[in-house]
Design a protein around this motif. Structure first.
Motif, PDB file in Angstrom:
ATOM      1  N   GLN A  34       0.823  -1.206   0.000  1.00  0.00           N
ATOM      2  CA  GLN A  34       0.000   0.000   0.000  1.00  0.00           C
ATOM      3  C   GLN A  34       0.858   1.257   0.000  1.00  0.00           C
ATOM      4  OE1 GLN A  34      -2.448  -0.538   3.475  1.00  0.00           O
ATOM      5  NE2 GLN A  34      -3.818  -1.992   2.456  1.00  0.00           N
ATOM      6  N   LEU A  35       1.893   1.270   0.813  1.00  0.00           N
ATOM      7  CA  LEU A  35       2.793   2.413   0.875  1.00  0.00           C
ATOM      8  C   LEU A  35       3.465   2.638  -0.472  1.00  0.00           C
ATOM      9  CD1 LEU A  35       4.157   4.583   2.660  1.00  0.00           C
ATOM     10  CD2 LEU A  35       5.913   2.879   3.169  1.00  0.00           C
ATOM     11  N   ALA A  36       3.906   1.572  -1.101  1.00  0.00           N
ATOM     12  CA  ALA A  36       4.575   1.680  -2.401  1.00  0.00           C
ATOM     13  C   ALA A  36       3.627   2.229  -3.463  1.00  0.00           C
ATOM     14  CB  ALA A  36       5.115   0.327  -2.822  1.00  0.00           C
ATOM     15  N   VAL A  37       2.379   1.779  -3.466  1.00  0.00           N
ATOM     16  CA  VAL A  37       1.413   2.237  -4.460  1.00  0.00           C
ATOM     17  C   VAL A  37       0.999   3.677  -4.193  1.00  0.00           C
ATOM     18  CG1 VAL A  37      -0.937   1.914  -5.340  1.00  0.00           C
ATOM     19  CG2 VAL A  37       0.550  -0.065  -5.005  1.00  0.00           C
ATOM     20  N   LEU A  38       0.647   3.985  -2.953  1.00  0.00           N
ATOM     21  CA  LEU A  38       0.161   5.325  -2.611  1.00  0.00           C
ATOM     22  C   LEU A  38       1.220   6.404  -2.804  1.00  0.00           C
ATOM     23  CD1 LEU A  38      -1.886   4.555   0.624  1.00  0.00           C
ATOM     24  CD2 LEU A  38      -2.800   5.186  -1.619  1.00  0.00           C
ATOM     25  N   CYS A  39       2.447   6.103  -2.466  1.00  0.00           N
ATOM     26  CA  CYS A  39       3.516   7.099  -2.507  1.00  0.00           C
ATOM     27  C   CYS A  39       4.424   6.960  -3.716  1.00  0.00           C
ATOM     28  CB  CYS A  39       4.341   7.022  -1.220  1.00  0.00           C
ATOM     29  SG  CYS A  39       3.356   7.357   0.247  1.00  0.00           S
ATOM     30  N   ASP A  40       4.114   6.025  -4.602  1.00  0.00           N
ATOM     31  CA  ASP A  40       4.883   5.803  -5.818  1.00  0.00           C
ATOM     32  C   ASP A  40       6.370   5.687  -5.517  1.00  0.00           C
ATOM     33  OD1 ASP A  40       5.297   5.435  -8.549  1.00  0.00           O
ATOM     34  OD2 ASP A  40       5.673   7.574  -8.858  1.00  0.00           O
ATOM     35  N   SER A  58       8.956  -7.036  -2.675  1.00  0.00           N
ATOM     36  CA  SER A  58       9.551  -6.012  -3.513  1.00  0.00           C
ATOM     37  C   SER A  58       8.461  -5.357  -4.349  1.00  0.00           C
ATOM     38  CB  SER A  58      10.593  -6.640  -4.437  1.00  0.00           C
ATOM     39  OG  SER A  58      11.089  -5.672  -5.320  1.00  0.00           O
ATOM     40  N   SER A  59       8.473  -4.045  -4.392  1.00  0.00           N
ATOM     41  CA  SER A  59       7.506  -3.335  -5.220  1.00  0.00           C
ATOM     42  C   SER A  59       8.125  -3.064  -6.581  1.00  0.00           C
ATOM     43  CB  SER A  59       7.119  -2.011  -4.565  1.00  0.00           C
ATOM     44  OG  SER A  59       8.232  -1.156  -4.515  1.00  0.00           O
ATOM     45  N   GLY A  60       7.422  -3.428  -7.617  1.00  0.00           N
ATOM     46  CA  GLY A  60       7.879  -3.110  -8.965  1.00  0.00           C
ATOM     47  C   GLY A  60       9.170  -3.791  -9.368  1.00  0.00           C
TER      48      GLY A  60
END
Length: 139
Positions: A34-40, A58-60
């Motif tokens: 959620q943090l990774a998506v919301l804050c890019d 890992s995000s992305g």
């Protein structure tokens, strides 16, 4: 009816401890996503279980790419932070006492720069850009 407050101490029962770890790990990974998506942002989260088994989120980008970027950042911090060396030892281009470039290298000069110098230049440019943006937003 609300939840009861959990006393933070080690769970003695091995089975209960494993169930709690599994549930909380998945909750932590969900919050990281959620943090990774919301804050890019790019995020790597590594958790080791009591048995020493690693769990990774890992995000992305791949974790390896993000960790390599982090290592490069650490290396540039070591160089910029100074280990009793002068700025001239690390940067063959004109620098002030703090290791800041007096002018930005151009063209062929950039081709001759080492990776460390390029990382330092990138950080300097981002810092200067941030300073300019802050100045503009204050006006």
């Amino acid at each position: 009816m609300g939840r009861r407050k959990v006393e933070l101490k080690r769970i003695e029962d091995k089975s209960s401890r494993q169930v709690t770890f599994s549930k909380r790990r998945s909750g932590l990974f969900k919050k990281a996503h959620q943090l990774a998506v919301l804050c890019d942002l790019e995020l790597v989260l590594i958790v080791f279980s009591g048995n020493g088994r690693p769990y990774e989120f890992s995000s992305g980008n791949s974790s390896r790419k993000i960790l390599e970027r982090y290592r490069a950042h650490l290396e540039s911090e070591k160089i910029v932070g100074g280990d009793d060396h002068t700025a001239e030892e690390h940067h063959p281009y004109p620098c002030d006492r703090d290791g800041q470039f007096l002018r930005v290298p151009e063209g062929e000069e950039i081709e001759d720069m080492s990776l460390t110098d390029l990382v330092h230049l990138e950080q300097l440019l981002y810092a200067k850009l941030g300073h300019i943006r802050n100045t503009k937003t204050r006006r």
